[in-house]
Design a protein around this motif. Structure first.
Motif, short mmCIF file in Angstrom:
data_model
loop_
_atom_site.label_atom_id
_atom_site.label_comp_id
_atom_site.label_asym_id
_atom_site.label_seq_id
_atom_site.Cartn_x
_atom_site.Cartn_y
_atom_site.Cartn_z
N MET A 1 46.36 -21.22 -35.09
CA MET A 1 47.29 -22.33 -35.17
C MET A 1 46.89 -23.74 -34.79
O MET A 1 45.48 -24.12 -34.58
CB MET A 1 47.65 -22.04 -33.13
N ASN A 2 47.73 -24.36 -35.40
CA ASN A 2 47.14 -26.03 -35.33
C ASN A 2 47.79 -27.20 -34.73
O ASN A 2 48.96 -26.83 -34.71
CB ASN A 2 46.49 -25.98 -36.77
N GLU B 1 43.27 -28.88 -43.21
CA GLU B 1 42.45 -28.32 -44.14
C GLU B 1 42.25 -26.79 -43.93
O GLU B 1 42.75 -25.60 -44.19
CB GLU B 1 41.54 -28.86 -45.46
N LEU B 2 41.94 -26.58 -42.60
CA LEU B 2 41.05 -25.73 -42.04
C LEU B 2 42.57 -24.42 -41.97
O LEU B 2 42.11 -22.99 -42.22
CB LEU B 2 40.11 -24.81 -40.65
N PHE B 3 43.15 -24.93 -41.40
CA PHE B 3 44.86 -24.13 -41.22
C PHE B 3 45.39 -23.34 -42.63
O PHE B 3 45.41 -22.73 -42.77
CB PHE B 3 45.96 -25.68 -40.68
N ARG B 4 45.51 -24.89 -43.49
CA ARG B 4 46.07 -24.20 -44.54
C ARG B 4 45.14 -22.97 -45.49
O ARG B 4 45.58 -22.39 -46.20
CB ARG B 4 46.02 -25.84 -45.63
N THR C 1 48.74 -26.20 -52.16
CA THR C 1 47.73 -26.53 -52.06
C THR C 1 47.82 -25.61 -50.05
O THR C 1 47.11 -26.12 -49.82
CB THR C 1 48.41 -27.88 -50.98
N SER C 2 48.22 -24.38 -50.24
CA SER C 2 48.43 -23.93 -48.81
C SER C 2 48.36 -22.48 -48.82
O SER C 2 49.21 -22.12 -49.73
CB SER C 2 49.62 -24.06 -48.08
N ARG D 1 50.50 -19.38 -37.62
CA ARG D 1 50.91 -18.42 -38.41
C ARG D 1 51.27 -17.51 -38.27
O ARG D 1 50.91 -16.28 -37.32
CB ARG D 1 49.83 -18.16 -38.95
N LYS D 2 52.42 -17.18 -39.30
CA LYS D 2 53.70 -15.63 -38.18
C LYS D 2 52.92 -14.72 -39.16
O LYS D 2 53.21 -13.73 -38.04
CB LYS D 2 55.11 -15.95 -39.25
#
Lengths: 353, 477
Positions: B311-312, B302-305, B327-328, B163-164
């Motif tokens: 970070m994933n 899903e947790l990341f989106r 979706t994100s 995630r920037k």
């Protein structure tokens, strides 16, 4: 023609008649066995099938000529049952005595080896045993939960109250949902980050709540989901019993000033006992086969592996057909013993009453 | 009917028959060929079918129909397995996970295709241009032998999703520097350079409670630094754990060393135990669902989106959904890099990981014509033009001339990590016992992930089981 069965003489064993089913069985057996030895397996399979059909046809003609119309009427059902259930059942029983894997082309007779492996092998038996114990735990817990909740719901819905009809439909919905939908729904319900359960508990504790990270929590989660789905089924059966109790018995009891407790045991319970036993029987057999919710909620983790899910892995994923068949027959044996035990107890109680 | 109409009828019928005969003779050179194919239902296969229908012209002049069964992923193995083993002979081609090769080759379902490749120099040239990691994993059985079975359909590797907006936030950067005396990775290059310690620091640093500040804003939910697969299902922990084990210098049971390679002593070597223990030590910094053993590749994605982790580490194959704003929640804040490595003795990063993705294969019951048309289709599919188009549409290519083209990295943000990752890919076993090995290992890893046993016990149990099973199967002497 009279309705009484005409006394067509029974044909002699070697008399060629369309209804001579004894001869048909004899010929069928001989031809089948010969074809098994003389022909390639694929041809023998179809010839044996054709022989079975011939014997069935002889039975039908016999029944028709003797006016056994009752028998003829159930024949299609029996034929379907045979083709879809009994034949595959016997086939898999046969397979359990061979070393056979569905993804390999070899087959070898090994007698009872699969059974001894499943029951005594130092690596496999403890796992099977643990899975069986888990299954037993689920049977006891889910069936108890369903019987209690279902019974209480039935007592509630046996009375008249506003909106009863609509509430009843609402309570019955879980039973009509597909298990997959319910499983996905509950996996989100229990999720520590996205889940409702965690959300509500956090209102009090301030911490995200992880239900499924230990055995007790995982089992509770599965039992709750299963009870949520199947309690309505128990309710439906019990409710049918409750509404069948004649009103006048309660009126008589009221005149005699019988206590509520006594009224329940002496009037209500005898009427619903049979249906309760039926619900218990159905739910026990079903709970014994539980795999779907386990797969969807825990994948068998945290001590929730059941024997059915284990069986799916062995037989479907790992293609160990024979070993899978052996486990299923051990399971079938246990279920039959349990069922008969139930029926025995149920019958004894009825006779005692 | 009069005699006259009868005659007329006969004449019509004869004319019709003649027409059919002549027509048949003229079309004999252009036959209809149908290729039935089983594929998982997701974008990389949907795109393939779309391109085929829109663009493919068979050089033979035959009419080739690609009849594709799109099967949902969770069902895919079960359905393909059932179809192959039942003997219905329905599919001429199928997408297969690389690990299935052994089981289905030994069963006599997947066809060795060396003869067709040798007969076609152009195809042989394309095969030689496939990166060796993928070539070995997707095409060969026994692993790294000369027997060829499959072709890359969708090659895949693990990458780090970042995630920037959070990683590059000035306040977070300063705080991270103060706390760990190192720069918080923010650009792709900085993520590439991460080792597991840096990854762990990100995990520690970003574990925040609801109400605390993150990048200058108060959090409305708990937040976590890191995530990777730690699920019990299918291969959803092995694919990450193998990387840790290889990076520490340990190994899994090595199928190229049949029959002398052992499982006991290798699988539970001190290095392997160290790798697994390292993997397990990171679970505590992840979203709590990891503790339940259900954090599979889809859950961490899903947790990341949903914006719950910084970070994933996940497959590229799931990446499209994170780019799509529908979706994100993080679609415009993404940065991608290589997965972390382990510092070797020489100070350079050791980056071994398990590769992903799928080959497609031919089945043994096809007619020669079907195989020939299938090979033409493969050649077309692996041609640079189509591979470039596929990559631009969200696929990946294992063909060297395609992915080394400078424009390849412009197709998708994660492509910058693609070429660099390929040399560091190994694969899990391909032997017929694959599913048994995997299931037992996943069960054992799950016990470790959920805190029921330590790394040593886990790998001891795995090694004992593998030694026993593989000895019985004759693969360990």
């Amino acid at each position: 023609m009279s309705a009484i069965t005409p006394t067509t003489p029974v044909p002699g064993l070697f008399e060629i008649q369309a209804h001579n089913w004894k001869l048909a069985i004899l010929v069928g057996l001989i031809v089948s066995v010969l074809s098994m030895f003389a022909l390639p397996p694929e041809a023998a399979f179809w010839i044996t099938g054709a022989m079975a059909a011939m014997v069935a046809a002889a039975f039908v003609v016999n029944a028709y000529r003797r006016h056994y119309y009752g028998g003829l009427l159930v024949a299609p059902a029996i034929a379907v049952l045979f083709v879809m259930n009994i034949f595959p059942l016997l086939w898999s029983l046969g397979l359990s005595f061979f070393a056979y894997q569905s993804n390999q082309q070899t087959i070898r007779f090994v007698g009872l080896t699969n059974y001894t492996k499943v029951l005594t092998d130092s690596l496999k038996a403890p796992e099977n045993w643990a899975n069986l114990t888990n299954t037993a735990m689920f049977v006891v817990l889910t069936v108890t939960a369903q019987m209690i909740v279902g019974f209480l719901l039935a007592l509630m819905f046996a009375k008249q109250f506003p909106l009863r009809k609509y509430l009843l439909i609402l309570v019955l919905t879980p039973m009509m949902l597909s298990v997959v939908a319910a499983g996905v729904f509950f996996s989100y319900y229990y999720d520590p980050t996205f889940g409702l359960l965690s959300y509500f508990i956090r209102l009090f504790t301030g911490e995200q709540f992880i239900l499924m990270d230990n055995k007790a929590g995982a089992v509770a989660g599965i039992v709750f989901a299963d009870a949520w789905m199947w309690s309505p089924f128990v309710m439906l059966l019990v409710l049918a019993g409750l509404v069948s109790v004649p009103k006048y018995l309660y009126e008589a009891a009221a005149i005699d000033r019988v206590s509520g407790w006594r009224r329940f045991w002496s009037i209500t319970f005898p009427y619903i006992r049979g249906l309760l036993m039926l619900a218990l029987l159905f739910r026990t057999i079903e709970a014994f086969k539980m795999a779907d919710l386990v797969i969807l909620l825990t994948k068998g983790g945290n001590g929730t592996m059941t024997i059915s899910y284990h069986l799916i892995r062995i037989a479907n994923e790992q293609n160990k057909t024979s070993e899978g068949a052996a486990i299923s027959y051990v399971m079938l044996f246990i279920v039959i013993v349990l069922t008969n035990l139930y029926l025995y107890i149920a019958n004894r109680r009825t006779e005692g009453a | 009917m009069t005699a006259k109409t009868k005659l007329q009828g006969l004449a019509t019928a004869a004319g019709f028959a003649l027409a059919l005969f002549v027509g048949g003779a003229t079309t004999a050179s252009a036959e209809d060929v149908t290729l039935h194919m089983a594929v998982p239902d997701w974008p990389p296969t949907r795109i393939m079918k779309k391109y085929f229908d829109e663009q493919y012209k068979p050089p033979s002049g035959n009419k080739v129909i690609l009849d594709v069964d799109f099967i949902p992923w969770p069902d895919f193995y079960t359905r393909v397995n059932a179809s192959l083993t039942s003997g219905e002979k329905k599919y001429n081609m199928s997408v297969a996970d690389s690990q299935w090769l052994g089981a289905f080759v030994e069963g006599g379902y997947f066809r060795k295709v060396n003869d067709y490749i040798e007969a076609d120099p152009a195809l042989a040239k394309t095969m030689a241009d496939i990166h060796p990691s993928f070539y070995n994993a997707y095409s060969t059985y026994p692993y790294t032998s000369k027997n060829i079975y499959g072709f890359p359909q969708f090659p895949d590797v693990l990458v780090t999703y970042g995630r920037k907006d959070i990683l590059c936030d000035a306040g977070e950067q300063a705080a991270f520097l103060a706390k760990f005396n190192s720069k918080l990775p923010c650009t792709g290059e900085e993520i590439d350079a991460m080792d597991w310690t840096a990854f762990e620091n990100v995990g520690k640093f970003f574990q925040r409670k609801k109400g605390e500040m993150l990048a200058g804003k108060p959090l409305d939910d708990d937040f976590y630094g890191i995530a990777f697969q730690a699920g019990k299902g299918y291969d959803f922990s092995s694919m990450q754990i193998n990387g840790f084990i290889w990076q520490e210098g340990g190994d899994i049971w090595d199928e190229t060393k049949i029959p002398d390679g052992k499982a006991e002593g290798v699988v539970n070597s001190p290095q392997a135990i160290k790798g697994l223990a390292h993997y397990l030590s990171l679970i505590q910094y992840m979203p709590p669902v990891a503790k339940t053993g259900t954090m599979d590749i889809f859950k961490s994605d899903e947790l990341f989106r949903e914006g719950k982790v910084a970070m994933n580490i996940d497959w590229i194959g799931l990446g499209e959904a994170s780019l799509d704003p529908k979706t994100s929640k993080v679609s415009d804040k993404l940065v991608f890099g290589l997965p972390p490595g382990t510092k070797g003795a020489d100070g350079k990063l050791v980056r071994w990981n398990n590769l992903g993705g799928q080959p497609f294969v031919f089945t043994t019951w096809n007619s020669d014509l079907q195989n020939k048309e299938g090979m033409e289709f493969v050649k077309w599919w692996l041609s640079p033009a189509i591979q470039n188009q596929f990559a631009a549409g969200g696929g990946q290519s294992a063909v060297k001339s395609v992915y080394s083209d400078p424009k390849y990295v412009t197709y998708r943000p994660w492509n910058r990590a693609w070429a660099a990752a390929l040399d560091w890919q190994k694969d899990v076993w391909h032997v017929p016992q694959f599913f048994e090995l995997l299931t037992q290992q996943q069960d054992q890893f799950d016990l470790a992930i959920t805190g029921k046993q330590d790394a040593k016990t886990t790998l001891d149990n795995v090694a004992k089981f593998q030694q026993d099973l593989l000895s019985t199967a004759g693969l360990i002497k």
